[in-house]
Design a protein around this motif. Sequence first.
Motif, short mmCIF file in Angstrom:
data_model
loop_
_atom_site.label_atom_id
_atom_site.label_comp_id
_atom_site.label_asym_id
_atom_site.label_seq_id
_atom_site.Cartn_x
_atom_site.Cartn_y
_atom_site.Cartn_z
N GLY A 223 0.81 -1.22 0.00
CA GLY A 223 0.00 0.00 0.00
C GLY A 223 0.84 1.27 0.00
N PRO A 224 1.69 1.46 1.00
CA PRO A 224 2.53 2.66 1.02
C PRO A 224 3.53 2.70 -0.14
CG PRO A 224 3.13 1.18 2.81
CD PRO A 224 1.83 0.69 2.25
N SER A 225 3.96 1.53 -0.62
CA SER A 225 4.87 1.51 -1.77
C SER A 225 4.18 2.08 -3.01
CB SER A 225 5.36 0.09 -2.05
OG SER A 225 6.09 -0.42 -0.94
N MET A 226 2.93 1.67 -3.22
CA MET A 226 2.17 2.20 -4.36
C MET A 226 1.90 3.69 -4.17
SD MET A 226 -0.59 -0.86 -5.06
CE MET A 226 -1.42 0.16 -6.27
N LEU B 102 7.40 14.05 -10.57
CA LEU B 102 8.18 14.08 -11.81
C LEU B 102 7.37 14.71 -12.94
CD1 LEU B 102 9.94 10.58 -11.71
CD2 LEU B 102 10.96 12.83 -11.29
N TYR B 103 6.09 14.37 -13.01
CA TYR B 103 5.20 14.96 -14.02
C TYR B 103 5.17 16.48 -13.88
CZ TYR B 103 0.63 16.26 -16.01
OH TYR B 103 -0.40 16.87 -16.70
N ALA B 104 5.07 16.96 -12.65
CA ALA B 104 4.99 18.40 -12.42
C ALA B 104 6.31 19.10 -12.68
CB ALA B 104 4.52 18.67 -10.99
N LEU B 105 7.42 18.40 -12.50
CA LEU B 105 8.72 19.03 -12.66
C LEU B 105 9.28 18.91 -14.07
CD1 LEU B 105 10.43 17.90 -9.32
CD2 LEU B 105 9.43 20.12 -9.84
N VAL B 106 9.01 17.80 -14.76
CA VAL B 106 9.61 17.55 -16.07
C VAL B 106 8.85 18.21 -17.20
CG1 VAL B 106 10.21 15.74 -17.72
CG2 VAL B 106 10.68 15.40 -15.29
N VAL B 107 7.51 18.08 -17.21
CA VAL B 107 6.72 18.63 -18.33
C VAL B 107 6.97 20.12 -18.54
CG1 VAL B 107 4.37 19.09 -19.13
CG2 VAL B 107 4.96 16.85 -18.21
N PRO B 108 6.99 20.97 -17.50
CA PRO B 108 7.24 22.40 -17.74
C PRO B 108 8.62 22.70 -18.34
CG PRO B 108 6.21 22.09 -15.60
CD PRO B 108 6.58 20.73 -16.10
N LEU B 109 9.55 21.74 -18.26
CA LEU B 109 10.86 21.97 -18.85
C LEU B 109 10.83 21.91 -20.38
CD1 LEU B 109 13.13 19.84 -16.46
CD2 LEU B 109 12.72 22.32 -16.40
N CYS C 78 -9.30 17.32 -11.32
CA CYS C 78 -9.85 16.69 -10.11
C CYS C 78 -9.19 15.35 -9.85
CB CYS C 78 -11.36 16.51 -10.25
SG CYS C 78 -12.34 17.98 -9.95
N LEU C 79 -9.01 14.56 -10.90
CA LEU C 79 -8.40 13.24 -10.74
C LEU C 79 -6.96 13.35 -10.25
CD1 LEU C 79 -8.56 10.18 -11.12
CD2 LEU C 79 -7.84 10.51 -13.51
N VAL C 80 -6.19 14.27 -10.81
CA VAL C 80 -4.80 14.46 -10.38
C VAL C 80 -4.75 14.89 -8.92
CG1 VAL C 80 -2.75 15.89 -10.69
CG2 VAL C 80 -3.92 14.95 -12.68
N ILE D 96 3.13 9.35 -5.72
CA ILE D 96 3.63 10.68 -5.35
C ILE D 96 4.86 11.03 -6.19
CG2 ILE D 96 4.67 12.02 -3.49
CD1 ILE D 96 2.93 10.39 -1.54
N VAL D 97 5.79 10.09 -6.30
CA VAL D 97 7.01 10.35 -7.09
C VAL D 97 6.65 10.59 -8.55
CG1 VAL D 97 9.16 9.33 -7.92
CG2 VAL D 97 8.51 9.07 -5.52
N GLY D 98 5.72 9.79 -9.09
CA GLY D 98 5.31 9.96 -10.47
C GLY D 98 4.68 11.33 -10.73
N LEU D 99 3.82 11.77 -9.83
CA LEU D 99 3.19 13.08 -9.99
C LEU D 99 4.20 14.21 -9.81
CD1 LEU D 99 -0.23 12.50 -8.16
CD2 LEU D 99 0.18 12.70 -10.61
#
Length: 300
Positions: free
Chosen positions: A16-19, A29-36, A271-273, A24-27
Amino acid sequence: MTAVRGALHAVRSAPGPSMAAAVIVGLFLYALVVPLFAADPFRLSGMSIMDSFTPPVWMEGGNPRFPLGADDQGRNLLTAMAYGLRTSIIVGVSSVLIGLVLGGALGLLSGFVGGRTDAVIMRIADVQLAYPALLLAMVIDGIATAVYGRERSAGLAITIVIFAIGIALWVQFARTIRSSVMVERDHDYVAAALVTGRSKIAIVLQHILPNVMAPVLVIATINLGIAIITEATLSFLGIGIPLTHPSLGALIRNGNAYLQSGEWWISAWPCLVLVLLVIAVNVLGDHLRDHFNPKLRGRS
């Protein structure tokens, strides 16, 4: 460091916490990489009225350039959500750090000194607990608006929101640290440090503080979700962060006006994010609480 190692072990020990940590890590990275690699869709150069209300790519009329669709201003929702999520993460992490520093300092002072100092700090905390974090943040933002006006810059507006939420969160840190310090200060190692002539500040920072970091880490994780939700709610209400600045709350508010006309994707994806991030943070925080609490761990 012991608390951090324990937290990492707790995350790896259960699916559970691993998922949750992976989400969290995926989101993040999404927030940090896409704007680049993508221009800010909230600027005029990132808008295209001709592409407004473009549905997701799998629907009729979809466009591969807009995998998740476009909003009423022709902004690519995939890019806009990354920028909005980045704002939410910056506000959430910064406000939690402010609450941790302020509440931690007051909690250490209250728990170690005691007496009138403890009574004054705890009465202030009791008064603040009577007001929800959202309401307190709205009051602080309203005061800032009266002082600086509504024409303040986006950077100043974000700073005000960060401090408003951070001030609203200090009480939980202070009360948690105070309780732990009151237990730790009666231990033999504190008396031994006093006998050797060490200053009280050194004892608090070098001996007591490391031993109370486990519950602080749990509170910080849970408060991160609260801070992100508070920021999104303020943006949804049109308070704090300007509507011209990327924010998940602003995107949800914008799409809410078009739900009845069938353009569900404008508000559904933000909303989903937001829900995924907050649920993942809360799952992680709840597991850390069980891990660091021997009584709860013994029941599981």
